[in-house]
Design a protein around this motif. Structure first.
Motif, PDB file in Angstrom:
ATOM      1  N   LYS A  88       0.835  -1.217   0.000  1.00  0.00           N
ATOM      2  CA  LYS A  88       0.000   0.000   0.000  1.00  0.00           C
ATOM      3  C   LYS A  88       0.861   1.255   0.000  1.00  0.00           C
ATOM      4  N   VAL A  89       1.950   1.246   0.792  1.00  0.00           N
ATOM      5  CA  VAL A  89       2.854   2.407   0.825  1.00  0.00           C
ATOM      6  C   VAL A  89       3.459   2.623  -0.555  1.00  0.00           C
ATOM      7  N   GLY A  90       3.840   1.537  -1.215  1.00  0.00           N
ATOM      8  CA  GLY A  90       4.371   1.640  -2.573  1.00  0.00           C
ATOM      9  C   GLY A  90       3.358   2.244  -3.530  1.00  0.00           C
ATOM     10  N   GLN A  91       2.101   1.828  -3.397  1.00  0.00           N
ATOM     11  CA  GLN A  91       1.046   2.367  -4.257  1.00  0.00           C
ATOM     12  C   GLN A  91       0.826   3.859  -3.999  1.00  0.00           C
ATOM     13  N   VAL A  92       0.821   4.247  -2.723  1.00  0.00           N
ATOM     14  CA  VAL A  92       0.630   5.665  -2.381  1.00  0.00           C
ATOM     15  C   VAL A  92       1.804   6.490  -2.891  1.00  0.00           C
ATOM     16  N   THR A  93       3.025   5.978  -2.710  1.00  0.00           N
ATOM     17  CA  THR A  93       4.207   6.692  -3.192  1.00  0.00           C
ATOM     18  C   THR A  93       4.146   6.888  -4.698  1.00  0.00           C
ATOM     19  N   LYS A  94       3.758   5.855  -5.409  1.00  0.00           N
ATOM     20  CA  LYS A  94       3.650   5.956  -6.870  1.00  0.00           C
ATOM     21  C   LYS A  94       2.574   6.976  -7.249  1.00  0.00           C
ATOM     22  N   ALA A  95       1.444   6.929  -6.563  1.00  0.00           N
ATOM     23  CA  ALA A  95       0.361   7.871  -6.858  1.00  0.00           C
ATOM     24  C   ALA A  95       0.818   9.316  -6.618  1.00  0.00           C
ATOM     25  N   VAL A  96       1.574   9.530  -5.530  1.00  0.00           N
ATOM     26  CA  VAL A  96       2.049  10.889  -5.218  1.00  0.00           C
ATOM     27  C   VAL A  96       3.055  11.344  -6.262  1.00  0.00           C
ATOM     28  N   THR A  97       4.025  10.485  -6.596  1.00  0.00           N
ATOM     29  CA  THR A  97       5.051  10.904  -7.553  1.00  0.00           C
ATOM     30  C   THR A  97       4.504  11.055  -8.964  1.00  0.00           C
ATOM     31  N   ASP A  98       3.420  10.353  -9.284  1.00  0.00           N
ATOM     32  CA  ASP A  98       2.806  10.496 -10.604  1.00  0.00           C
ATOM     33  C   ASP A  98       1.851  11.688 -10.692  1.00  0.00           C
ATOM     34  N   ALA A  99       1.515  12.281  -9.551  1.00  0.00           N
ATOM     35  CA  ALA A  99       0.558  13.392  -9.535  1.00  0.00           C
ATOM     36  C   ALA A  99       1.179  14.633 -10.191  1.00  0.00           C
ATOM     37  N   PRO A 100       0.377  15.390 -10.955  1.00  0.00           N
ATOM     38  CA  PRO A 100       0.897  16.589 -11.638  1.00  0.00           C
ATOM     39  C   PRO A 100       1.480  17.618 -10.657  1.00  0.00           C
ATOM     40  N   ILE A 101       0.880  17.784  -9.481  1.00  0.00           N
ATOM     41  CA  ILE A 101       1.392  18.777  -8.526  1.00  0.00           C
ATOM     42  C   ILE A 101       2.791  18.399  -8.055  1.00  0.00           C
ATOM     43  N   TYR A 102       3.047  17.104  -7.900  1.00  0.00           N
ATOM     44  CA  TYR A 102       4.379  16.642  -7.490  1.00  0.00           C
ATOM     45  C   TYR A 102       5.395  16.964  -8.584  1.00  0.00           C
ATOM     46  N   GLN A 103       4.995  16.749  -9.832  1.00  0.00           N
ATOM     47  CA  GLN A 103       5.911  17.017 -10.948  1.00  0.00           C
ATOM     48  C   GLN A 103       6.249  18.510 -11.003  1.00  0.00           C
ATOM     49  N   ARG A 104       5.229  19.372 -10.813  1.00  0.00           N
ATOM     50  CA  ARG A 104       5.472  20.815 -10.839  1.00  0.00           C
ATOM     51  C   ARG A 104       6.353  21.241  -9.672  1.00  0.00           C
ATOM     52  N   THR A 105       6.076  20.674  -8.474  1.00  0.00           N
ATOM     53  CA  THR A 105       6.866  21.022  -7.293  1.00  0.00           C
ATOM     54  C   THR A 105       8.315  20.599  -7.478  1.00  0.00           C
ATOM     55  N   THR A 106       8.540  19.414  -8.034  1.00  0.00           N
ATOM     56  CA  THR A 106       9.896  18.926  -8.270  1.00  0.00           C
ATOM     57  C   THR A 106      10.626  19.844  -9.241  1.00  0.00           C
ATOM     58  N   SER A 107       9.925  20.279 -10.300  1.00  0.00           N
ATOM     59  CA  SER A 107      10.529  21.186 -11.270  1.00  0.00           C
ATOM     60  C   SER A 107      10.884  22.514 -10.609  1.00  0.00           C
ATOM     61  N   LEU A 108       9.980  23.018  -9.778  1.00  0.00           N
ATOM     62  CA  LEU A 108      10.203  24.285  -9.102  1.00  0.00           C
ATOM     63  C   LEU A 108      11.402  24.191  -8.153  1.00  0.00           C
ATOM     64  N   ILE A 109      11.460  23.125  -7.367  1.00  0.00           N
ATOM     65  CA  ILE A 109      12.570  22.949  -6.422  1.00  0.00           C
ATOM     66  C   ILE A 109      13.879  22.770  -7.188  1.00  0.00           C
ATOM     67  N   GLY A 110      13.830  22.013  -8.278  1.00  0.00           N
ATOM     68  CA  GLY A 110      15.031  21.843  -9.098  1.00  0.00           C
ATOM     69  C   GLY A 110      15.520  23.174  -9.649  1.00  0.00           C
ATOM     70  N   GLY A 111      14.601  24.026 -10.078  1.00  0.00           N
ATOM     71  CA  GLY A 111      14.975  25.343 -10.578  1.00  0.00           C
ATOM     72  C   GLY A 111      15.590  26.206  -9.489  1.00  0.00           C
ATOM     73  N   ILE A 112      15.013  26.169  -8.294  1.00  0.00           N
ATOM     74  CA  ILE A 112      15.532  26.972  -7.183  1.00  0.00           C
ATOM     75  C   ILE A 112      16.940  26.515  -6.812  1.00  0.00           C
ATOM     76  N   THR A 113      17.145  25.204  -6.689  1.00  0.00           N
ATOM     77  CA  THR A 113      18.479  24.707  -6.325  1.00  0.00           C
ATOM     78  C   THR A 113      19.487  25.005  -7.414  1.00  0.00           C
ATOM     79  N   GLY A 114      19.050  24.946  -8.674  1.00  0.00           N
ATOM     80  CA  GLY A 114      19.949  25.302  -9.776  1.00  0.00           C
ATOM     81  C   GLY A 114      20.372  26.754  -9.687  1.00  0.00           C
ATOM     82  N   ASN A 115      19.422  27.640  -9.392  1.00  0.00           N
ATOM     83  CA  ASN A 115      19.740  29.069  -9.254  1.00  0.00           C
ATOM     84  C   ASN A 115      20.696  29.308  -8.085  1.00  0.00           C
ATOM     85  N   ILE A 116      20.471  28.625  -6.971  1.00  0.00           N
ATOM     86  CA  ILE A 116      21.352  28.793  -5.808  1.00  0.00           C
ATOM     87  C   ILE A 116      22.759  28.321  -6.153  1.00  0.00           C
ATOM     88  N   THR A 117      22.873  27.206  -6.854  1.00  0.00           N
ATOM     89  CA  THR A 117      24.184  26.690  -7.249  1.00  0.00           C
ATOM     90  C   THR A 117      24.896  27.692  -8.151  1.00  0.00           C
TER      91      THR A 117
END
Length: 193
Positions: free
Chosen positions: A100-129
């Motif tokens: 069940k935890v695996g299913q929830v994790t997959k559902a969260v990582t496949d969610a569009p909001i997770y993808q946008r958040t990951t992109s946003l965080i990646g952009g912020i860390t790239g700018n800081i670097t």
């Protein structure tokens, strides 16, 4: 003559502490039943005493054998804990929860909001670097780096010169307590920006 019904025996075995109803028996039958119970009680208590003696003897022998084999209490506890963890991990409940935890994790990582958040965080860390890289190549950062390096070299030189003069730790401590301690000098060639 056993006049106790099976349901009464079952109730007694189940931990019910009610005395069986002997009101339907004659006085002679009651006395006979109590005599049988007393005889059985003596026999059971004798068996318990014998079993305790045998158990104590076996426990002593077990402890002696464990000492001979180098088995410690800590090792036994560790093995018990490891076995318990293994049993839990192999249990159906654990497997179901893990699934069940695996299913929830997959559902969260496949969610569009997770993808946008990951992109946003990646952009912020790239700018800081990038900013840190730019700052590292700035004149101010190099100036600070040079001053720290210079202070390190000053301290290192003093430590090396003291060790070369063969002072013992006690002599060095006595000389420090009697003299004024000065901090290493940092050249003031460039202002810190």
């Amino acid at each position: 003559m056993n006049s106790i019904s099976p349901t009464t025996e079952e109730a007694m075995a189940a931990g019910d502490h009610q005395a069986p109803d002997l009101s339907h028996l004659t006085e002679e039958e009651k006395e006979h039943q109590e005599k049988l119970w007393k005889e059985e009680l003596v026999q059971v208590e004798d068996e318990i005493a014998t079993l305790r003696t045998v158990l104590a003897s076996k426990m002593r022998r077990s402890a002696e054998l464990k000492r001979n084999l180098g088995i410690t209490v800590w090792k036994e506890v560790s093995e018990d804990i490891n076995q318990g963890i293994k049993n839990v991990k192999e249990s159906n409940v654990y497997q179901t929860v893990e699934s069940k935890v695996g299913q929830v994790t997959k559902a969260v990582t496949d969610a569009p909001i997770y993808q946008r958040t990951t992109s946003l965080i990646g952009g912020i860390t790239g700018n800081i670097t990038n900013k840190i890289g730019q700052m590292r190549h700035s004149e101010s950062f190099r100036s600070i780096e040079e001053r720290v390096g210079s202070a390190y070299e000053n301290v290192k030189t003093k430590v090396v010169s003291r060790s070369n003069s063969q002072q013992s730790l006690d002599e060095a401590a006595r000389s420090r307590s009697s003299s004024v301690v000065t901090s290493p000098t940092i050249p003031e060639e460039k202002p810190v920006a």
